[in-house]
Write a protein that holds these residues in place. Sequence first.
Motif, mmCIF file in Angstrom:
data_model
loop_
_atom_site.group_PDB
_atom_site.id
_atom_site.type_symbol
_atom_site.label_atom_id
_atom_site.label_comp_id
_atom_site.label_asym_id
_atom_site.label_seq_id
_atom_site.Cartn_x
_atom_site.Cartn_y
_atom_site.Cartn_z
ATOM 1 N N PHE A 68 0.826 -1.196 0.000
ATOM 2 C CA PHE A 68 0.000 0.000 0.000
ATOM 3 C C PHE A 68 0.869 1.257 0.000
ATOM 4 O O PHE A 68 0.613 2.208 -0.742
ATOM 5 C CB PHE A 68 -0.943 -0.010 1.200
ATOM 6 C CG PHE A 68 -1.807 1.202 1.280
ATOM 7 C CD1 PHE A 68 -2.825 1.400 0.380
ATOM 8 C CD2 PHE A 68 -1.592 2.152 2.265
ATOM 9 C CE1 PHE A 68 -3.628 2.527 0.432
ATOM 10 C CE2 PHE A 68 -2.380 3.281 2.334
ATOM 11 C CZ PHE A 68 -3.399 3.464 1.415
ATOM 12 N N GLY A 69 1.913 1.251 0.820
ATOM 13 C CA GLY A 69 2.799 2.412 0.889
ATOM 14 C C GLY A 69 3.434 2.739 -0.444
ATOM 15 O O GLY A 69 3.586 3.911 -0.802
ATOM 16 N N HIS A 70 3.799 1.726 -1.197
ATOM 17 C CA HIS A 70 4.383 1.964 -2.513
ATOM 18 C C HIS A 70 3.392 2.686 -3.426
ATOM 19 O O HIS A 70 3.751 3.630 -4.127
ATOM 20 C CB HIS A 70 4.820 0.643 -3.144
ATOM 21 C CG HIS A 70 5.348 0.804 -4.529
ATOM 22 N ND1 HIS A 70 6.591 1.334 -4.787
ATOM 23 C CD2 HIS A 70 4.794 0.535 -5.731
ATOM 24 C CE1 HIS A 70 6.783 1.379 -6.091
ATOM 25 N NE2 HIS A 70 5.708 0.895 -6.688
ATOM 26 N N PHE A 71 2.155 2.253 -3.401
ATOM 27 C CA PHE A 71 1.155 2.858 -4.281
ATOM 28 C C PHE A 71 0.737 4.253 -3.808
ATOM 29 O O PHE A 71 0.366 5.092 -4.618
ATOM 30 C CB PHE A 71 -0.047 1.932 -4.448
ATOM 31 C CG PHE A 71 0.239 0.803 -5.387
ATOM 32 C CD1 PHE A 71 0.002 0.937 -6.736
ATOM 33 C CD2 PHE A 71 0.786 -0.378 -4.922
ATOM 34 C CE1 PHE A 71 0.292 -0.096 -7.623
ATOM 35 C CE2 PHE A 71 1.072 -1.417 -5.788
ATOM 36 C CZ PHE A 71 0.834 -1.274 -7.138
ATOM 37 N N VAL A 72 0.831 4.494 -2.509
ATOM 38 C CA VAL A 72 0.570 5.849 -2.001
ATOM 39 C C VAL A 72 1.570 6.814 -2.614
ATOM 40 O O VAL A 72 1.223 7.918 -3.021
ATOM 41 C CB VAL A 72 0.635 5.898 -0.462
ATOM 42 C CG1 VAL A 72 0.723 7.323 0.048
ATOM 43 C CG2 VAL A 72 -0.567 5.205 0.147
ATOM 44 N N SER A 73 2.828 6.375 -2.719
ATOM 45 C CA SER A 73 3.851 7.268 -3.281
ATOM 46 C C SER A 73 3.593 7.584 -4.749
ATOM 47 O O SER A 73 4.028 8.614 -5.246
ATOM 48 C CB SER A 73 5.242 6.663 -3.102
ATOM 49 O OG SER A 73 5.408 5.535 -3.922
ATOM 50 N N LEU A 74 2.870 6.723 -5.449
ATOM 51 C CA LEU A 74 2.533 6.980 -6.859
ATOM 52 C C LEU A 74 1.249 7.786 -7.013
ATOM 53 O O LEU A 74 0.971 8.304 -8.082
ATOM 54 C CB LEU A 74 2.364 5.656 -7.607
ATOM 55 C CG LEU A 74 3.596 4.797 -7.791
ATOM 56 C CD1 LEU A 74 3.214 3.452 -8.400
ATOM 57 C CD2 LEU A 74 4.615 5.501 -8.658
ATOM 58 N N SER A 75 0.467 7.880 -5.943
ATOM 59 C CA SER A 75 -0.880 8.459 -6.059
ATOM 60 C C SER A 75 -0.892 9.956 -6.319
ATOM 61 O O SER A 75 -1.891 10.489 -6.766
ATOM 62 C CB SER A 75 -1.698 8.151 -4.810
ATOM 63 O OG SER A 75 -1.183 8.848 -3.689
#
Length: 133
Positions: A68-75
């Motif tokens: 989830f944290g990885h995708f937050v950084s892309l959001s």
Amino acid sequence: KSALDAIISQWSLNPKIVTFADLETIAEIADVRSFWQLNRSHFQDMETLLMFIQSHNDHPIVQAGLVFGHFVSLSYQYKDIMKLGVLLGYIFLYKGWYDFRKLLVFEEGFVHNRDLFHKRVDLMRQVSNIGPQ
């Protein structure tokens, strides 16, 4: 809803390794259009992340959080990509037999106040030195 149903039916206690192809399938089912706008290095990072997470024997909640944290950084750049991070997190939870019968909705807190959520993520980056700078 159909993506979550697919996750529940296919990933509950499933020992199979989650692959990039699985990620593509979930992105297609969930209609995460920004996934297809990502560049090759993003795809390589996702493959590396999936391999790294599954090469360790971490708790499913830790695995879900890392994904989830990885995708937050892309959001910030790709609006609907966080949906894919949430769904991928659910895959790791269901693989570990955390079957909440659709009662757990861990994304609900940030969906209602996205601005506050992103401010908190920025603060964590500054204080904890996490994520892309």
